[in-house]
Design an enzyme around this catalytic site. Structure first.
Site, PDB file in Angstrom:
ATOM      1  N   ASN A   1     -13.110  78.088  41.046  1.00  0.00           N
ATOM      2  CA  ASN A   1     -14.107  78.863  40.296  1.00  0.00           C
ATOM      3  C   ASN A   1     -14.747  77.932  39.282  1.00  0.00           C
ATOM      4  O   ASN A   1     -14.120  77.578  38.280  1.00  0.00           O
ATOM      5  CB  ASN A   1     -13.403  80.035  39.598  1.00  0.00           C
ATOM      6  CG  ASN A   1     -14.320  80.796  38.657  1.00  0.00           C
ATOM      7  OD1 ASN A   1     -15.542  80.647  38.718  1.00  0.00           O
ATOM      8  ND2 ASN A   1     -13.736  81.612  37.796  1.00  0.00           N
TER       9      ASN A   1
ATOM     10  N   LYS B   1     -17.178  78.566  37.365  1.00  0.00           N
ATOM     11  CA  LYS B   1     -17.698  79.299  36.190  1.00  0.00           C
ATOM     12  C   LYS B   1     -19.134  78.830  35.875  1.00  0.00           C
ATOM     13  O   LYS B   1     -19.900  78.554  36.777  1.00  0.00           O
ATOM     14  CB  LYS B   1     -16.757  79.135  34.994  1.00  0.00           C
ATOM     15  CG  LYS B   1     -15.296  79.388  35.360  1.00  0.00           C
ATOM     16  CD  LYS B   1     -14.413  79.492  34.166  1.00  0.00           C
ATOM     17  CE  LYS B   1     -12.957  79.564  34.626  1.00  0.00           C
ATOM     18  NZ  LYS B   1     -12.044  79.975  33.592  1.00  0.00           N
TER      19      LYS B   1
ATOM     20  N   HIS C   1     -13.064  89.254  37.569  1.00  0.00           N
ATOM     21  CA  HIS C   1     -12.506  88.153  36.763  1.00  0.00           C
ATOM     22  C   HIS C   1     -12.434  88.601  35.304  1.00  0.00           C
ATOM     23  O   HIS C   1     -13.340  89.271  34.799  1.00  0.00           O
ATOM     24  CB  HIS C   1     -13.387  86.905  36.903  1.00  0.00           C
ATOM     25  CG  HIS C   1     -12.720  85.676  36.364  1.00  0.00           C
ATOM     26  ND1 HIS C   1     -12.619  85.424  35.014  1.00  0.00           N
ATOM     27  CD2 HIS C   1     -12.104  84.643  36.989  1.00  0.00           C
ATOM     28  CE1 HIS C   1     -11.973  84.280  34.835  1.00  0.00           C
ATOM     29  NE2 HIS C   1     -11.649  83.785  36.022  1.00  0.00           N
TER      30      HIS C   1
ATOM     31  N   GLU D   1     -12.987  87.155  32.633  1.00  0.00           N
ATOM     32  CA  GLU D   1     -14.134  86.759  31.794  1.00  0.00           C
ATOM     33  C   GLU D   1     -15.309  87.717  31.986  1.00  0.00           C
ATOM     34  O   GLU D   1     -16.079  87.956  31.056  1.00  0.00           O
ATOM     35  CB  GLU D   1     -14.518  85.299  32.102  1.00  0.00           C
ATOM     36  CG  GLU D   1     -13.463  84.339  31.562  1.00  0.00           C
ATOM     37  CD  GLU D   1     -13.421  82.981  32.226  1.00  0.00           C
ATOM     38  OE1 GLU D   1     -14.342  82.630  32.992  1.00  0.00           O
ATOM     39  OE2 GLU D   1     -12.430  82.255  31.995  1.00  0.00           O
TER      40      GLU D   1
ATOM     41  N   GLU E   1      -4.115  86.829  37.781  1.00  0.00           N
ATOM     42  CA  GLU E   1      -4.503  85.866  36.757  1.00  0.00           C
ATOM     43  C   GLU E   1      -4.148  86.410  35.379  1.00  0.00           C
ATOM     44  O   GLU E   1      -4.949  87.167  34.785  1.00  0.00           O
ATOM     45  CB  GLU E   1      -6.003  85.606  36.818  1.00  0.00           C
ATOM     46  CG  GLU E   1      -6.465  85.018  38.122  1.00  0.00           C
ATOM     47  CD  GLU E   1      -7.717  84.171  37.917  1.00  0.00           C
ATOM     48  OE1 GLU E   1      -7.659  82.983  38.242  1.00  0.00           O
ATOM     49  OE2 GLU E   1      -8.712  84.690  37.405  1.00  0.00           O
TER      50      GLU E   1
ATOM     51  N   GLY F   1      -7.465  79.072  31.405  1.00  0.00           N
ATOM     52  CA  GLY F   1      -8.151  78.081  30.583  1.00  0.00           C
ATOM     53  C   GLY F   1      -7.401  77.699  29.317  1.00  0.00           C
ATOM     54  O   GLY F   1      -7.974  77.075  28.429  1.00  0.00           O
TER      55      GLY F   1
ATOM     56  N   SER G   1      -4.479  78.089  34.777  1.00  0.00           N
ATOM     57  CA  SER G   1      -4.086  76.714  34.447  1.00  0.00           C
ATOM     58  C   SER G   1      -3.306  76.016  35.560  1.00  0.00           C
ATOM     59  O   SER G   1      -2.400  75.226  35.280  1.00  0.00           O
ATOM     60  CB  SER G   1      -3.314  76.689  33.119  1.00  0.00           C
ATOM     61  OG  SER G   1      -4.136  77.172  32.067  1.00  0.00           O
TER      62      SER G   1
END
Ligand code: PEP
Length: 241
Positions: A9, A11, A87, A89, A157, A163, A201
């Site tokens: 991904n 992003k 996701h 985010e 996730e 991240g 990560s």
């Protein structure tokens, strides 16, 4: 057996020069693993032939007055065969709810793509011992009827691991994936075949121990998917698992 999948991904990273990394990823992708990249939509058309592609998000409608949005059909038309949905985010930045995500997953299927449904708990939820409740609620609320192993992949996730450099421990991942497998088997005729990815990560140094777990069929990788030299060792560790 569920498919082995190494998904990257990117992003909101990557200009046209990133094609060189994509070419290296396509050239080095190992046999036996679906190695796919979800670049920004602006780069879908600039990616090399032979690289499997995904979108990062889509609008649930097929077309219409939605300035700045992209439909699933547009992503498929630009070369995507997969698309992320849910996701964390997107849930945080755009307030997407499970109902929104379910509508996106349906749109992804209608466009002929497979959905990578992302679910995950926050640190606060984990510390309150609510991890499985949260994940089951997301799975039940965001995965519409009609899901099969062919049209859906589930990515676990943990929000606190995305991240941050903090990876869930193998015991934590094992417990969650085991529970998710059970939930999918209860709900879907082919729930045992749905690929379950871990994301948060993942790097070359921690991939092999995660892929050794029973119900980890691959990874959704953010930062370490931007460069072929970081991403290919993860895909190779998956091929070797
Ligand atoms: C992600 O974006 O889905 C992700 C897991 O990111 P990172 O690998 O950078 O934690």
């Amino acid at each position: 057996m569920p498919q082995k999948i190494a998904a990257g991904n990117w992003k909101m990273n990557g200009l046209r020069a990133a094609r060189a990394e994509a070419e290296a990823i396509a050239a080095g992708a190992p046999e036996g693993v679906v190695t796919l990249i979800c670049p920004p939509a602006t780069l879908l058309g600039a990616m090399p032939e032979g690289l499997t592609l995904g979108g990062q998000a889509c609008h649930p409608a097929e077309s219409g007055a939605h300035t700045g949005d992209l439909s699933a059909a547009m992503l498929a038309d630009a070369g995507a065969a997969w698309c992320l949905a849910g996701h964390s985010e997107r849930r945080t930045d755009h307030g997407e709810t499970d109902a929104d995500v379910a509508a996106q997953v349906s749109a992804i299927w209608t466009a002929g793509m497979a959905a990578i449904l992302c679910i995950g708990e926050t640190l606060e939820e984990r510390e309150a011992d609510r991890t499985l409740d949260v994940l089951f609620a997301q799975l039940d609320g965001a995965l519409p009827e009609g899901a099969t192993a062919a049209n859906t992949v589930v990515a676990y996730e943990p929000v606190w691991a995305i991240g941050t450099g903090k990876v869930a421990t193998p015991d934590q991942v094992d417990a969650v994936h085991d529970a998710l497998r059970g939930r999918l088997e209860d709900r879907l005729a082919d729930g045992g075949q749905v690929s379950l990815l871990y994301g948060g990560s993942v790097k070359a140094g921690n991939a092999a121990e995660l892929f050794a777990l029973d119900h980890v069929n691959g990874a959704l990788v953010g930062g370490a998917s931007l460069r072929a030299e970081d991403f290919l060792p993860i895909a190779r560790a998956l091929a070797a698992s």
